[in-house]
Scaffold this motif. Structure first.
Motif, PDB file in Angstrom:
ATOM      1  N   ASP A   1      32.481  47.639  46.550  1.00 11.26           N
ATOM      2  CA  ASP A   1      31.593  46.594  46.235  1.00 11.26           C
ATOM      3  C   ASP A   1      30.546  46.735  45.762  1.00 11.26           C
ATOM      4  O   ASP A   1      30.138  46.389  44.842  1.00 11.26           O
ATOM      5  N   TYR A   2      30.467  47.985  45.023  1.00 13.67           N
ATOM      6  CA  TYR A   2      29.839  48.464  43.333  1.00 13.67           C
ATOM      7  C   TYR A   2      29.913  47.691  42.120  1.00 13.67           C
ATOM      8  O   TYR A   2      29.411  46.817  42.012  1.00 13.67           O
ATOM      9  N   TYR A   3      31.312  48.160  41.969  1.00 14.37           N
ATOM     10  CA  TYR A   3      31.821  46.731  41.013  1.00 14.37           C
ATOM     11  C   TYR A   3      31.788  45.306  41.249  1.00 14.37           C
ATOM     12  O   TYR A   3      31.161  44.536  40.573  1.00 14.37           O
ATOM     13  N   ASN A   4      31.771  45.024  42.419  1.00 11.25           N
ATOM     14  CA  ASN A   4      31.985  43.528  43.083  1.00 11.25           C
ATOM     15  C   ASN A   4      30.166  42.851  42.283  1.00 11.25           C
ATOM     16  O   ASN A   4      30.148  41.632  42.900  1.00 11.25           O
ATOM     17  N   VAL A   5      28.976  43.419  42.880  1.00 11.53           N
ATOM     18  CA  VAL A   5      27.651  43.071  42.733  1.00 11.53           C
ATOM     19  C   VAL A   5      27.660  43.220  41.591  1.00 11.53           C
ATOM     20  O   VAL A   5      26.438  42.845  41.291  1.00 11.53           O
ATOM     21  N   ALA A   6      27.844  44.870  40.374  1.00  9.74           N
ATOM     22  CA  ALA A   6      27.351  45.322  39.365  1.00  9.74           C
ATOM     23  C   ALA A   6      27.703  43.966  38.722  1.00  9.74           C
ATOM     24  O   ALA A   6      26.913  43.657  37.790  1.00  9.74           O
ATOM     25  N   ASP A   7      29.130  43.234  38.721  1.00 12.71           N
ATOM     26  CA  ASP A   7      29.015  41.898  37.558  1.00 12.71           C
ATOM     27  C   ASP A   7      30.198  41.175  38.122  1.00 12.71           C
ATOM     28  O   ASP A   7      30.894  41.305  39.296  1.00 12.71           O
ATOM     29  N   ARG A   8      28.847  39.866  38.922  1.00  8.27           N
ATOM     30  CA  ARG A   8      29.456  39.336  40.178  1.00  8.27           C
ATOM     31  C   ARG A   8      30.566  37.855  39.181  1.00  8.27           C
ATOM     32  O   ARG A   8      30.532  36.574  39.928  1.00  8.27           O
ATOM     33  N   ALA A   9      30.396  37.933  38.335  1.00  7.76           N
ATOM     34  CA  ALA A   9      30.971  37.101  37.243  1.00  7.76           C
ATOM     35  C   ALA A   9      32.656  37.479  37.036  1.00  7.76           C
ATOM     36  O   ALA A   9      31.809  37.929  35.365  1.00  7.76           O
ATOM     37  N   ALA A  10      33.532  37.113  37.066  1.00  6.94           N
ATOM     38  CA  ALA A  10      34.895  37.960  37.165  1.00  6.94           C
ATOM     39  C   ALA A  10      34.877  37.145  36.816  1.00  6.94           C
ATOM     40  O   ALA A  10      34.863  35.989  36.453  1.00  6.94           O
ATOM     41  N   ARG A  11      36.489  37.570  35.176  1.00  3.56           N
ATOM     42  CA  ARG A  11      37.139  36.947  34.848  1.00  3.56           C
ATOM     43  C   ARG A  11      38.447  36.433  35.220  1.00  3.56           C
ATOM     44  O   ARG A  11      38.953  38.125  36.259  1.00  3.56           O
ATOM     45  N   TYR A  12      39.212  36.013  35.099  1.00  7.06           N
ATOM     46  CA  TYR A  12      40.671  35.753  36.172  1.00  7.06           C
ATOM     47  C   TYR A  12      41.977  35.512  35.417  1.00  7.06           C
ATOM     48  O   TYR A  12      41.504  35.158  34.059  1.00  7.06           O
ATOM     49  N   GLU A  13      43.105  36.199  35.709  1.00  8.56           N
ATOM     50  CA  GLU A  13      43.932  35.930  34.581  1.00  8.56           C
ATOM     51  C   GLU A  13      45.171  35.478  36.001  1.00  8.56           C
ATOM     52  O   GLU A  13      45.155  35.956  37.818  1.00  8.56           O
ATOM     53  N   VAL A  14      45.893  34.688  36.035  1.00 11.59           N
ATOM     54  CA  VAL A  14      47.096  33.952  36.728  1.00 11.59           C
ATOM     55  C   VAL A  14      48.589  33.619  36.175  1.00 11.59           C
ATOM     56  O   VAL A  14      48.847  33.804  35.120  1.00 11.59           O
ATOM     57  N   VAL A  15      49.086  34.335  36.798  1.00 13.91           N
ATOM     58  CA  VAL A  15      50.630  33.931  36.878  1.00 13.91           C
ATOM     59  C   VAL A  15      51.568  33.769  37.839  1.00 13.91           C
ATOM     60  O   VAL A  15      51.807  33.893  38.671  1.00 13.91           O
ATOM     61  N   ASP A  16      52.107  32.720  37.630  1.00 15.38           N
ATOM     62  CA  ASP A  16      53.453  32.167  38.034  1.00 15.38           C
ATOM     63  C   ASP A  16      54.490  33.029  38.273  1.00 15.38           C
ATOM     64  O   ASP A  16      54.916  33.547  37.983  1.00 15.38           O
ATOM     65  N   ALA A  17      54.944  33.141  39.786  1.00 13.26           N
ATOM     66  CA  ALA A  17      56.076  33.951  39.715  1.00 13.26           C
ATOM     67  C   ALA A  17      56.949  32.801  41.433  1.00 13.26           C
ATOM     68  O   ALA A  17      56.402  31.539  41.815  1.00 13.26           O
ATOM     69  N   PRO A  18      58.633  33.379  41.145  1.00  9.41           N
ATOM     70  CA  PRO A  18      59.057  32.746  42.086  1.00  9.41           C
ATOM     71  C   PRO A  18      58.845  32.235  43.596  1.00  9.41           C
ATOM     72  O   PRO A  18      59.309  31.190  43.911  1.00  9.41           O
ATOM     73  N   PHE A  19      58.123  33.123  44.078  1.00 12.26           N
ATOM     74  CA  PHE A  19      56.747  32.770  45.821  1.00 12.26           C
ATOM     75  C   PHE A  19      55.909  31.627  45.519  1.00 12.26           C
ATOM     76  O   PHE A  19      54.970  31.446  46.771  1.00 12.26           O
ATOM     77  N   GLY A  20      55.368  31.924  44.252  1.00  9.95           N
ATOM     78  CA  GLY A  20      54.151  31.056  43.892  1.00  9.95           C
ATOM     79  C   GLY A  20      52.846  31.523  43.051  1.00  9.95           C
ATOM     80  O   GLY A  20      53.885  31.368  41.777  1.00  9.95           O
ATOM     81  N   THR A  21      52.004  31.964  43.324  1.00 16.55           N
ATOM     82  CA  THR A  21      51.137  32.352  42.462  1.00 16.55           C
ATOM     83  C   THR A  21      50.838  33.966  42.715  1.00 16.55           C
ATOM     84  O   THR A  21      50.439  34.475  43.842  1.00 16.55           O
ATOM     85  N   SER A  22      50.578  34.393  41.669  1.00 14.23           N
ATOM     86  CA  SER A  22      50.084  35.935  41.432  1.00 14.23           C
ATOM     87  C   SER A  22      48.808  35.814  40.691  1.00 14.23           C
ATOM     88  O   SER A  22      48.707  35.156  39.891  1.00 14.23           O
ATOM     89  N   TYR A  23      47.419  36.513  41.171  1.00 11.37           N
ATOM     90  CA  TYR A  23      46.111  36.203  40.549  1.00 11.37           C
ATOM     91  C   TYR A  23      45.571  37.334  40.845  1.00 11.37           C
ATOM     92  O   TYR A  23      45.700  38.219  40.854  1.00 11.37           O
ATOM     93  N   GLY A  24      44.464  38.195  39.617  1.00  7.20           N
ATOM     94  CA  GLY A  24      44.019  39.030  39.949  1.00  7.20           C
ATOM     95  C   GLY A  24      42.279  37.999  38.702  1.00  7.20           C
ATOM     96  O   GLY A  24      42.629  38.084  37.980  1.00  7.20           O
ATOM     97  N   ALA A  25      41.480  38.839  39.628  1.00  9.83           N
ATOM     98  CA  ALA A  25      39.955  39.218  39.118  1.00  9.83           C
ATOM     99  C   ALA A  25      39.298  40.197  38.288  1.00  9.83           C
ATOM    100  O   ALA A  25      39.449  41.647  38.886  1.00  9.83           O
ATOM    101  N   TYR A  26      38.915  40.053  37.188  1.00 14.50           N
ATOM    102  CA  TYR A  26      38.190  41.911  36.415  1.00 14.50           C
ATOM    103  C   TYR A  26      37.125  41.387  35.894  1.00 14.50           C
ATOM    104  O   TYR A  26      36.490  40.540  35.705  1.00 14.50           O
ATOM    105  N   ARG A  27      36.454  42.766  36.043  1.00 14.40           N
ATOM    106  CA  ARG A  27      35.234  43.063  36.028  1.00 14.40           C
ATOM    107  C   ARG A  27      35.167  44.129  35.540  1.00 14.40           C
ATOM    108  O   ARG A  27      36.060  45.598  35.238  1.00 14.40           O
TER     109      ARG A  27
END
Length: 293
Positions: A201-227
């Motif tokens: 919870d701390y990380y999610n509210v300390a910086d609410r503007a996440a950056r994103y990375e998306v990777v295509d995968a055989p099943f669909g997509t994997s994605y991540g939001a980082y702070r």
């Protein structure tokens, strides 16, 4: 923002629509095993991809999924008698097996072969771990069932739930793959000083503007939001979208959560939300066991 045309393309799921035909290429969670608890029991109404269907469990235990209306005079097979390996229409007694073949036509003379010319639309079903799966596609040989971990565990290790929601399937699914809303909808009133430093919870509210990375995968997509987290480190929320309508939402401790969610289109305005996963109590025990010390 999507255009009106793109929204129509994504959200219409009836037969003959691009998205409806695509989803029909996959096995679909249709109903819970518990909804058909006994052979020769009462039929159950099912609506999938805009189609009104009837599910029934025959004498041998096999599950059938058939069109709602009898091909003869359109009477609802929901009122049919489920007996001796088939569902018999109450109007004229025509009886259909799980494959949709008419196996008895008592309104015809004994020498008549007309029943061999009659079929009801039916979809093959397979049961695995308390879920009845249906294949509504055109392939003569259905693809394999999806290898979703919580749907492959031993009995007693998983839980399955489903909830009807009044929105189209993509409105529901996009909330699951929108990891950024957690910091606002769920934690909007929480301040960093109200949370434990180093916690999720701390990380999610300390910086609410996440950056994103998306990777295509055989099943669909994997994605991540980082702070930003501690110096030279980031806090990542990692998740997955699996074709055609599955999500694996971000977990707390990586590797601990066993959970898959499905957003199964009922029709253009309703979705059945499925959750298949390991109960929280087991996840908690494994998480504690994985901590050092």
């Amino acid at each position: 923002m999507l255009t009106s045309e793109d929204n129509e393309l994504l959200c219409r799921v009836g037969s003959g629509t691009p998205m409806g035909d695509l989803i029909r290429q996959y096995w679909i969670p249709a109903l819970l095993t518990s909804e058909l608890p006994e052979p020769d029991g009462p039929p159950v109404r099912v609506r999938l991809l805009g189609e009104n269907l009837i599910a029934f469990r025959v004498t041998s235990g096999k599950v059938g999924l058939i069109q709602n209306h009898c091909p003869h005079r359109g009477a609802s097979l929901f009122f049919g008698r489920n007996e001796e390996e088939g569902l018999r229409c109450v109007y004229h007694g025509w009886k259909f097996d799980c494959a949709g073949a008419c196996v008895d036509m008592p309104s015809e003379p004994a020498e008549s072969t007309f029943k061999a010319k009659v079929r009801a639309r039916a979809y093959p079903c397979v049961e695995r771990n308390d879920v009845v799966w249906a294949y509504m596609g055109p392939r003569p040989t259905a693809p394999p069932l999806p290898d979703l971990e919580p749907n492959m565990l031993a009995r007693g290790e998983y839980a399955v739930q489903k909830v009807l929601r009044e929105c189209n399937w993509f409105q529901g699914l996009e909330g699951d793959i929108d990891t950024g809303h957690l910091s606002f909808l769920h934690l909007g009133a929480v301040k960093p000083e109200d949370t434990k430093p180093g916690s999720f919870d701390y990380y999610n509210v300390a910086d609410r503007a996440a950056r994103y990375e998306v990777v295509d995968a055989p099943f669909g997509t994997s994605y991540g939001a980082y702070r930003p987290a501690e110096p030279d480190t980031y806090y990542w929320r990692i998740a997955h979208f699996l074709f055609p309508f599955y999500t694996m939402i971000p977990t707390g401790i990586l590797g601990m959560q066993v959970l898959v969610r499905a957003w199964v289109p009922v029709d253009d305005e309703h979705v059945m939300f499925w959750s298949m996963g390991v109960p929280r109590s087991r996840e908690g025990r494994e998480a504690r066991a994985a901590r050092p010390g």
